[in-house]
Design a protein around this motif. Structure first.
Motif, PDB file in Angstrom:
ATOM      1  N   VAL A  23       0.858  -1.185   0.000  1.00 36.28           N
ATOM      2  CA  VAL A  23       0.000   0.000   0.000  1.00 36.28           C
ATOM      3  C   VAL A  23       0.894   1.235   0.000  1.00 36.28           C
ATOM      4  CG1 VAL A  23      -1.913  -1.135   1.159  1.00 36.28           C
ATOM      5  CG2 VAL A  23      -0.153  -0.028   2.532  1.00 36.28           C
ATOM      6  N   GLU A  24       0.397   2.306  -0.592  1.00 41.12           N
ATOM      7  CA  GLU A  24       1.178   3.538  -0.670  1.00 41.12           C
ATOM      8  C   GLU A  24       1.029   4.337   0.619  1.00 41.12           C
ATOM      9  OE1 GLU A  24       0.259   5.722  -4.181  1.00 41.12           O
ATOM     10  OE2 GLU A  24       0.719   4.045  -5.535  1.00 41.12           O
ATOM     11  N   ILE A  33       5.993   2.293  -0.821  1.00 42.51           N
ATOM     12  CA  ILE A  33       5.065   1.176  -0.960  1.00 42.51           C
ATOM     13  C   ILE A  33       5.460   0.163   0.106  1.00 42.51           C
ATOM     14  CG2 ILE A  33       4.124  -0.579  -2.498  1.00 42.51           C
ATOM     15  CD1 ILE A  33       5.156   1.130  -4.846  1.00 42.51           C
ATOM     16  N   THR A 349       0.271   0.073   8.890  1.00 47.29           N
ATOM     17  CA  THR A 349       0.373  -0.101   7.444  1.00 47.29           C
ATOM     18  C   THR A 349      -1.047  -0.047   6.909  1.00 47.29           C
ATOM     19  OG1 THR A 349       2.435  -1.346   7.628  1.00 47.29           O
ATOM     20  CG2 THR A 349       1.213  -1.577   5.574  1.00 47.29           C
ATOM     21  N   ARG A 350      -1.738  -1.186   6.847  1.00 47.93           N
ATOM     22  CA  ARG A 350      -3.177  -1.128   6.560  1.00 47.93           C
ATOM     23  C   ARG A 350      -3.944  -0.820   7.842  1.00 47.93           C
ATOM     24  NH1 ARG A 350      -1.450  -4.975   2.826  1.00 47.93           N
ATOM     25  NH2 ARG A 350      -2.218  -4.581   0.702  1.00 47.93           N
TER      26      ARG A 350
END
Length: 424
Positions: A23-24, A33, A349-350
């Motif tokens: 994910v960016e 990323i 992160t997420r």
């Protein structure tokens, strides 16, 4: 979990996974990323680049080698005297690293001897998979080589537990989408378990060790006959997705009250979670607690409340990669009872997450309570920084069940079905 025979293939697999699944994220150093924590295992390690003693990559004001070279001889002597020891783990991180701009990326290196080889595992809080994979990998391999040479042991595998694997978007034109293969379940060099709940994660850990574990001696056999031998797996990596439900297994060897007391007093020092600790917190008779090491260690020359520093940083930016709490200290290497927990990290992160790294874990007697406490700490931190959800990662270099508990574990895994048929 990525397993490859050589470091070049391992780096390519990691980059491929980042490009495909990442994910960016906007970081302080540019748009990146990133993927979630990854366990990387190299079966036959070799240097990615040439390595010599002049290696001078800096961690704050020190070189990486400066931080470990005085520990290498002691580590080798300990392994030579007791090859099956689980107590050889070298801290690279120091509490005062929170106060500098370039804290070490590699924070801890742990060693385990089995199958006639010495294996190294390092915790890596952040890794630029393109530009700095080789420097980090080669540093860990160098330390492994030095200790193995002095201990007169063969070199085994090298593993990196990476909390934030990433590449920068500005570098994507320099890389290819290499193929990769995720490995789940049991392997002799590592185990990856993914479960919805802490309770089922504990059950799965018991299961994989009971049915697949290797046998060896332990140092506790000198004091406890039933702990003279254990079944173990190397590098148990557990991921828990749903952290607020089904937290305690119905066969857990502790009560919820015990788990909360253990979390609040031994792990967190919850009385001042949102305030810096500036005074002694050890009780009479305590040599250390995880909370004391994290927040106010009396033996530290410079005292830093690492947990509080992390919370401050996370409030500014939950995606930052330097919110690590070091539990280990250099004097642990000569201790007969060093902390099993070596350090932990928070980042997003997420989802927001906590990653906890242990050199050794008694899976039947301690792991479940450890998980409850560490997950509860992650929950509290997530609430303090206004993150609604969180994930929990639990890692142990040597995950074991003592011989005296094997029958109890069997009763959990293979409960007898009651017979309702009367016997004549």
């Amino acid at each position: 979990m990525l397993i490859e025979s050589n470091p070049e293939s391992l780096q390519k697999s990691l980059i491929g996974k980042i490009l495909r699944e990442g994910v960016e994220i906007e970081s302080r150093f540019g748009e990146e990323i990133r993927i979630e924590p990854e366990l990387l295992i190299c079966e036959k390690p070799t240097y990615v680049q040439s390595f010599d003693e002049s290696f001078g990559w800096k961690a704050c004001e020190d070189s990486y080698l400066d931080r470990v070279e005085n520990l290498i001889q002691t580590a080798a002597e300990k392994l030579k005297k007791t090859p099956y020891t689980r107590r050889v783990s070298l801290p690279v991180w120091r509490p005062e690293d929170h106060l500098c701009k370039t804290p070490p990326t590699v924070t801890e290196i742990s060693f385990l001897y089995y199958f006639d080889s010495l294996h190294a595992t390092a915790y890596v809080r952040s890794l630029d998979a393109l530009n700095y994979f080789s420097a980090n990998f080669d540093f860990v391999l160098h330390v492994l080589e030095e200790i193995a040479r002095k201990a007169e042991m063969e070199i085994g595998s090298v593993a990196l537990l990476v909390a934030a694997p990433h590449i920068y978007k500005r570098d994507t034109n320099r890389v290819e989408k290499h193929s990769y293969k995720d490995f789940y379940g049991f392997h002799k060099l590592g185990v990856h378990v993914i479960e919805d709940y802490e309770s089922t994660a504990w059950h799965s850990a018991l299961e994989v060790i009971y049915y697949n574990g290797f046998e060896k001696e332990t140092e506790w056999g000198e004091l406890f006959e039933g702990q003279k031998r254990s079944k173990f797996v190397h590098r148990l990596f557990v991921e828990v997705k749903n952290t607020r439900e089904n937290k305690i297994h119905d066969k857990a060897p502790f009560t919820k009250k015990y788990a909360i007391d253990y979390a609040h007093n031994y792990v967190i020092y919850a009385a001042k979670l949102d305030k810096p600790v500036k005074e002694k917190i050890l009780k009479e008779g305590e040599e250390y607690t995880y909370a004391e090491r994290a927040r106010y260690c009396e033996r530290d020359e410079k005292k830093v409340d690492q947990l509080y520093e992390c919370i401050k940083k996370l409030r500014e930016n939950p995606y930052r990669r330097d919110c690590y709490v070091g539990i280990s200290r250099v004097w642990d290497l000569t201790s007969d009872d060093p902390p099993c927990l070596r350090g932990y990290q928070f980042l997003k992160t997420r989802k927001f997450m906590g990653i906890f790294y242990m050199r050794s874990n008694d899976i039947y007697g301690a792991m479940h309570a450890n998980m409850y406490a560490f997950s509860l700490l992650t929950d509290y931190v997530s609430q303090l920084i206004n993150e609604r959800e969180y994930k929990y990662y639990h890692f142990s270099v040597d995950a074991h069940i003592y011989e005296e508990f094997l029958d109890s574990v069997k009763e959990i895994l293979e409960p007898e079905t009651p017979s309702y048929i009367s016997k004549a």
